[in-house]
Each structure stands twice: as structure tokens, then as C-alpha cells.
Design an enzyme around this catalytic site. Structure first.
Site, PDB file in Angstrom:
ATOM      1  N   ARG A  75       0.846  -1.195   0.000  1.00  0.00           N
ATOM      2  CA  ARG A  75       0.000   0.000   0.000  1.00  0.00           C
ATOM      3  C   ARG A  75       0.880   1.244   0.000  1.00  0.00           C
ATOM      4  NH1 ARG A  75      -3.213  -0.541   5.024  1.00  0.00           N
ATOM      5  NH2 ARG A  75      -4.402  -2.072   3.814  1.00  0.00           N
ATOM      6  N   ARG A 144      -1.499   6.457   9.817  1.00  0.00           N
ATOM      7  CA  ARG A 144      -1.538   5.943   8.445  1.00  0.00           C
ATOM      8  C   ARG A 144      -1.904   7.058   7.466  1.00  0.00           C
ATOM      9  NH1 ARG A 144      -3.654  -0.320   8.755  1.00  0.00           N
ATOM     10  NH2 ARG A 144      -2.227  -1.000  10.408  1.00  0.00           N
ATOM     11  N   LYS A 205      -2.788   0.802  15.123  1.00  0.00           N
ATOM     12  CA  LYS A 205      -2.864   1.759  14.028  1.00  0.00           C
ATOM     13  C   LYS A 205      -3.603   3.018  14.450  1.00  0.00           C
ATOM     14  CE  LYS A 205      -6.898  -0.689  12.204  1.00  0.00           C
ATOM     15  NZ  LYS A 205      -7.417  -1.511  11.097  1.00  0.00           N
ATOM     16  N   LYS A 207      -5.562   6.601  12.663  1.00  0.00           N
ATOM     17  CA  LYS A 207      -6.069   7.148  11.405  1.00  0.00           C
ATOM     18  C   LYS A 207      -6.587   8.565  11.604  1.00  0.00           C
ATOM     19  CE  LYS A 207      -7.303   2.581   9.610  1.00  0.00           C
ATOM     20  NZ  LYS A 207      -8.380   1.712   9.077  1.00  0.00           N
ATOM     21  N   CYS A 439     -14.695  -4.655   0.814  1.00  0.00           N
ATOM     22  CA  CYS A 439     -13.264  -4.851   1.035  1.00  0.00           C
ATOM     23  C   CYS A 439     -12.752  -5.927   0.080  1.00  0.00           C
ATOM     24  CB  CYS A 439     -12.995  -5.248   2.480  1.00  0.00           C
ATOM     25  SG  CYS A 439     -13.484  -6.953   2.879  1.00  0.00           S
ATOM     26  N   CYS A 445      -6.695 -11.831   1.426  1.00  0.00           N
ATOM     27  CA  CYS A 445      -6.676 -11.371   2.817  1.00  0.00           C
ATOM     28  C   CYS A 445      -6.739 -12.551   3.772  1.00  0.00           C
ATOM     29  CB  CYS A 445      -7.836 -10.423   3.083  1.00  0.00           C
ATOM     30  SG  CYS A 445      -7.861  -9.832   4.793  1.00  0.00           S
ATOM     31  N   CYS A 484     -14.798  -9.779   7.033  1.00  0.00           N
ATOM     32  CA  CYS A 484     -14.556 -10.020   8.456  1.00  0.00           C
ATOM     33  C   CYS A 484     -14.937  -8.758   9.214  1.00  0.00           C
ATOM     34  CB  CYS A 484     -13.090 -10.407   8.697  1.00  0.00           C
ATOM     35  SG  CYS A 484     -11.951  -8.993   8.727  1.00  0.00           S
ATOM     36  N   CYS A 488     -12.600  -2.794   7.156  1.00  0.00           N
ATOM     37  CA  CYS A 488     -11.842  -2.043   6.155  1.00  0.00           C
ATOM     38  C   CYS A 488     -12.716  -1.229   5.201  1.00  0.00           C
ATOM     39  CB  CYS A 488     -10.941  -2.993   5.362  1.00  0.00           C
ATOM     40  SG  CYS A 488      -9.593  -3.686   6.352  1.00  0.00           S
TER      41      CYS A 488
END
Length: 582
Positions: A75, A144, A205, A207, A439, A445, A484, A488
């Protein structure tokens, strides 16, 4: 930070990594395997990529006594999702040279490459660097990719917001030279130091997004920090600050839940960078480093309270936010087609279904599962646009592309290419399809429990028939699907949300706000396609008959008691499965 005995395994890996180096360089040099060392897979996230394998081939390769078909998802870091035509062409070329020949637009306004082999990681990153793009901090326990509103009604404000995304991204980028040494093969230069993150970086993470009302095209409340631009007489006067958003949860664990950001006050432009940095540091020092499922900023806030956050800002840095200013959001999707900003330039938003850019033909990617007629040369069409376009190209937070900053005289050439390649400016597919997002999920994934990108298009086709029968063909309902519960594609902000539970089975969520300001709630659990259609068809029919003027689907199902309202993330699991009243 917790004492050493309480640290999670990932915390130990970070501490022992020598500022994110680990043994990554040794792993890249090992030609006997397509993988890298297990501990290093935690560190490579900081460098922008995840180790994966092709799950469609797992059984076959295991039977043949071969190791999994290891590959990497890489990414890029791209603040506000803005590139030049030259950069687009280079990024496209790298997809064919080093990845699977497709590009994936993410919900955070950047590009993902899929199917990258280990031997191609270093040359891909070096080539991207040559055109001014890197992957530093695109993943991992750091801040991110910083998002920013992509639709410039007010051009001057939009330029400022883009500049802010760049400033915040650079300020919060990790400073170790590991990326340059390992991937760009630059010599070591001095002693490493992480003035914001320290040797442990963040617990999880982080954001950040910036929205410009009335557009909430970045789903600003889904971020750890959401900055809401306040504009007065055409000038940016500062930002309302929202904190604690995050989509991830875990099936069967009610202590985990999605949460929307809480607006805690207003910051002037002069104070904004200091506010953002100090909030990151608060999470650095107080986030849970023992239990990663409880390590996001949203849990730190709910554990301590908003008043505690204000106290921390004051005592640590002397920051006292002003009262929040008024604002209004209309929606959280993208307006497709041409729009004109106040500087007279035109901007064309094109729909990219689920963000996958490829040329779709009989032998093409996902052919037979992905809609789109034979010969839909999407990737080629966008490449040809990039060759002639003189302005910027912007990625949106909803998987779409904006051909931006088009002069009046250049519109006909753009329109000719759009027509020639059949690109969707809002007229090709239904409004329902334009509002849907999925996603990646299978086959790459490792977290996926069910299909998403490969399945949602066919489910939407069935929904389109239901909508047409109800007289709602021109209506928009925000539909989100993930394989899941990690969130995302922000499924918990879907007016209709699907979260994978097992192959072919999904949890069905209803009731998010059309503007992204309210979470949905679980309506039915672990159901397949026939049950999904059986559950939703009568609700959609009732919506067509009983809705108030201008009422969105999410508001309707809450108002009529079909689903309970989720007022806060902490109450996401309360009153789950509320039955439709008789």
C-alpha cells in the site's frame, strides 16, 4: 506503558526491532522461500506491506507439498489521495511489472498492489520513490494515510485542506532510516530517533481524516482523529476536532465494538498541529499494550472519558480547545459526474466498482464473478485519461477517481475518452451500486471469513431488482460489505451492512445514518443470500410505501422500530436483533 511482563508479543517485536529493521533485509535475500520471518511480518507493515498467500491455491499447494503461494499486498502513502498524470502512469506501470496487473483503490485514498512477490518488493518501492511516492507508514502501529475531502466546491479551502493533509502526514511520519536503508538501499545516516513515537511506536494503528462540510466523503467520524473544516465567508478558520473513531471489532466479543468520533472542541489553524500531535502522544502513553484487541484510541477514550482527554491536553501541553463550531453534513458518498468549483475549473468523478482497476474481458481478472461487460477496458481508459490530463487526479474515500482541475477547453477531450471506454460517470450503473463498497477479502486477505469484493456485485444485482420492483431504482441506500469484522470498508456505517461470518454467511446490520454520523446495529446473524433477500425485501417495500419526504433508509428503519438506534459505540451490542414490529 505497561511493564515488560504485560506487553503483547507484538510489543516485544517492536522493541527488539532496532527501529523497525528486524531481520527484514536477510529475509529479502533468502531465495529459498517466498516468505519472510514471522516476527518480521509485523515490522513490514510499517514499511507499507503485508505478507499474504493465495487462499484459492492453499489446498492444491499443500497436496503438492509446496509452501503456500506467498505474495504481498503493498500500500502506498498518498496524503489526500492526489497524484499527477505522470505519477498515475508510473503507478499503473508498476502494477503490470511487479504485481498482478491490477490496481486497488483503498477506502483511505491510496493505491494497493496485490500479488507482489518478495523479489519485487524492493524494485517496486524504488521505482515509486523515483516519482515521489513512498509506502512509509501506510500500515503498522503508526499514523496511516491522512485523508482529506476530495470534492472542491471551494477551491481555496480545498487547497488548504490538502496542504494540511500533507503537513500532518509528514509531521507524524516515523523517522527511522530503516525504510531508506532496506528498500531504497541508501547508506545509514546517523543515529535513529523517534521524537513522537519512541521505540515502541503506537499500541495500534492510528487514522486521521479531514472533512469539508457539507461533504463527509472521508467518513470523518470513523477515524481516531477527525478534523471538520469550519469555513467562514469562504475562508478556513479552523477545525472541529473529533476523536475516538474506529470500525474494527471481533465476532463474539462484546468488549470490542465500532465507535464514531466524539467532537471535543474547536482548534484554530495555529493550534491544530500541536493538538493532533498531543492526541497521538496521549494514545502512545496510555493505549493498551497488553491486549491488541483493546489497543485502539477509542478504548483509551472510553476507559478514561472525554474530560480526562481535555485534562491531558491541558496538563501535558497547555492546550485548551474552544467550543465546537456549527457544521452540517449531507452525505458520506461521492457525487458522480461533472462538478465545477468556484475557480471555474471542472472536476469529473468516475465510479470504480469496489476500487478494482483492471481491464475486464473474457480472460480478465475475476471474469465471471465481477460485473461489467466483456471488453470493459477500465484500466486502459484511465491510463489514456492520465496521458492527456493536465491537472491532478484524486482518489476518493469511496473507491472512486476524480479527474480534477479540468479547464473548460479541455472538457471535450476528457468526455470523448470517457465515452469511448464506457467509463462510468454516474450513468452506467444504478444509484444503489454507486453507493456500495466492499473490502478485498478472498483470495488474498488472511483475515477474510467470507467473500466480499468478488461477491457484492452479484448481490447488488439482485438488490437492484428488489429496488426496481419497489419503485426505488433512482434511490440511494449506502451498502457496505466486508469479509470479516475488522471494518476495512467501514461496514458499520452502511445503512445496510454485511460482515462475513463464514463462507457464504454474513451478519446483517441496519440503521446507519446516510451522512455517516450514526452506526448501524446487528439485525440478523449468520445468514446466506436467500435469507438476506427474504429479510430485506419486505423492509425495502415498506420503506417505499411509508417513508417521509427525503427520509433515508437508515433513518426509516430506526424511526419505525425495525432496528434500535446505536447512540454510542459502547451500546453497539445493546438491543441486538430488534424484531420488526407487527
Amino acid at each position: 506503558m505497561s511493564d515488560d511482563k504485560q506487553l503483547s508479543p507484538v510489543e516485544h517485536i517492536k522493541l527488539a526491532s532496532n527501529y523497525l529493521r528486524g531481520t527484514i533485509a536477510d529475509g529479502l535475500a533468502d531465495e529459498l522461500t517466498g516468505s519472510i520471518a514471522e516476527d518480521d511480518t509485523q515490522l513490514t507493515k510499517f514499511h507499507g506491506f503485508y505478507q499474504q498467500d493465495d487462499r484459492d491455491l492453499r489446498s492444491e499447494r499443500k497436496t503438492s507439498k509446496l509452501e503456500p503461494h506467498y505474495q504481498f499486498m503493498l500500500r502506498l502513502r498518498l496524503p489526500a489521495g492526489v497524484v499527477t498524470g505522470e505519477q498515475w502512469l508510473a503507478i499503473d506501470e508498476l502494477a503490470h511489472k511487479y504485481a498482478n496487473g491490477t490496481l486497488r483503490l483503498t477506502t483511505r485514498q491510496t493505491f494497493q498492489y496485490h500479488g507482489v512477490l518478495k523479489k519485487h518488493l524492493r524494485p517496486l518501492l524504488q521505482a515509486a520513490y523515483q516519482v515521489g511516492v513512498d509506502a512509509r507508514g501506510a500500515c503498522g502501529d503508526v499514523n496511516r494515510n491522512v485523508m482529506a475531502g476530495a470534492h472542491p466546491e471551494l477551491s481555496a479551502v480545498h487547497r488548504e485542506v490538502h496542504d494540511w493533509s500533507q503537513r500532518i502526514s509528514e509531521h507524524l511520519a516515523w523517522k527511522s532510516r530503516a525504510y531508506e536503508e532496506i528498500f531504497l538501499e541508501q547508506p545509514a545516516a546517523g543515529e535513529d530517533h523517534e521524537p513522537i513515537y519512541g521505540t515502541s511506536y503506537l499500541p495500534r494503528k492510528f487514522k486521521i481524516a479531514i472533512a469539508v462540510p457539507p461533504e463527509n466523503d472521508v467518513d470523518v467520524f470513523a477515524n481516531d482523529i477527525g478534523l471538520i473544516a469550519i469555513v467562514d465567508n469562504g475562508e478556513l478558520v479552523g477545525f472541529n476536532v473529533a476523536i475516538g473513531g474506529g470500525m474494527g471489532s471481533t465476532h463474539g466479543e462484546p468488549a470490542t465494538y465500532p465507535r464514531l468520533g466524539s467532537v471535543i472542541g474547536f482548534a484554530t489553524p495555529e493550534a491544530t498541529l500541536a493538538v493532533v500531535e498531543e492526541l497521538v502522544k496521549i494514545q502512545r502513553d496510555h493505549g493498551d499494550r497488553e491486549n491488541r484487541k483493546h489497543a485502539r484510541f477509542k478504548y483509551t477514550i472510553d476507559d478514561h472519558g472525554i474530560d480526562w482527554i481535555h485534562e491531558q491536553l491541558d496538563t501535558r501541553a497547555g492546550i485548551r480547545l474552544e467550543p465546537a463550531r456549527e457544521y452540517r453534513f449531507d452525505r458520506n458518498g461521492d457525487p458522480l459526474g461533472w462538478r465545477r468549483s468556484d475557480d471555474g475549473r471542472w472536476h469529473l468523478t468516475l465510479f470504480i466498482e469496489n476500487g478494482r482497476i483492471a481491464d475486464f474481458d473474457d480472460a480478465g481478472f475475476h471474469r465471471g464473478q465481477y460485473p461489467g461487460p466483456s471488453g470493459y477496458k477500465l484500466m486502459t481508459g484511465l491510463r489514456e485519461l492520465a496521458k492527456i490530463h493536465k491537472g491532478h487526479i484524486r482518489l476518493t474515500g469511496n473507491h472512486n477517481v476524480i479527474i480534477a482541475d479540468v479547464d473548460e477547453a479541455d472538457k471535450p477531450a476528457i468526455e470523448e475518452l470517457v465515452a469511448h471506454y464506457g467509463l462510468d460517470d454516474g450513468s452506467r450503473y444504478s444509484t444503489l451500486r454507486h453507493s456500495a463498497m466492499a473490502c478485498v477479502a478472498f483470495p488474498t486477505c488472511g483475515l477474510a471469513m467470507a467473500e466480499s469484493e468478488r461477491y457484492l456485485p452479484s448481490l447488488i444485482t439482485k438488490f437492484e431488482a428488489v429496488m426496481a420492483d419497489a419503485g426505488l431504482s433512482d434511490d440511494s441506500i449506502v451498502v457496505r460489505m466486508t469479509g470479516c469484522p475488522n471494518g476495512c470498508a467501514r461496514p458499520f456505517l452502511g445503512e445496510i451492512g454485511f460482515v462475513g461470518k463464514a463462507p457464504g454467511k454474513y451478519n446483517l446490520y441496519l440503521g446507519a445514518a446516510h451522512d455517516g454520523s450514526r452506526l448501524n446495529k446487528l439485525y440478523r446473524e449468520n445468514i446466506g443470500e436467500d435469507e438476506i433477500l427474504a429479510e430485506l425485501t419486505p423492509i425495502i417495500e415498506r420503506y417505499a410505501e411509508e417513508r417521509d419526504d427525503g427520509e433515508s433508509f437508515g433513518d426509516f428503519v430506526v424511526r419505525t422500530g425495525i432496528i434500535a438506534e446505536t447512540t454510542e459505540g459502547r451500546f453497539f451490542h445493546d438491543n441486538v436483533g430488534s424484531p420488526e414490529p407487527a
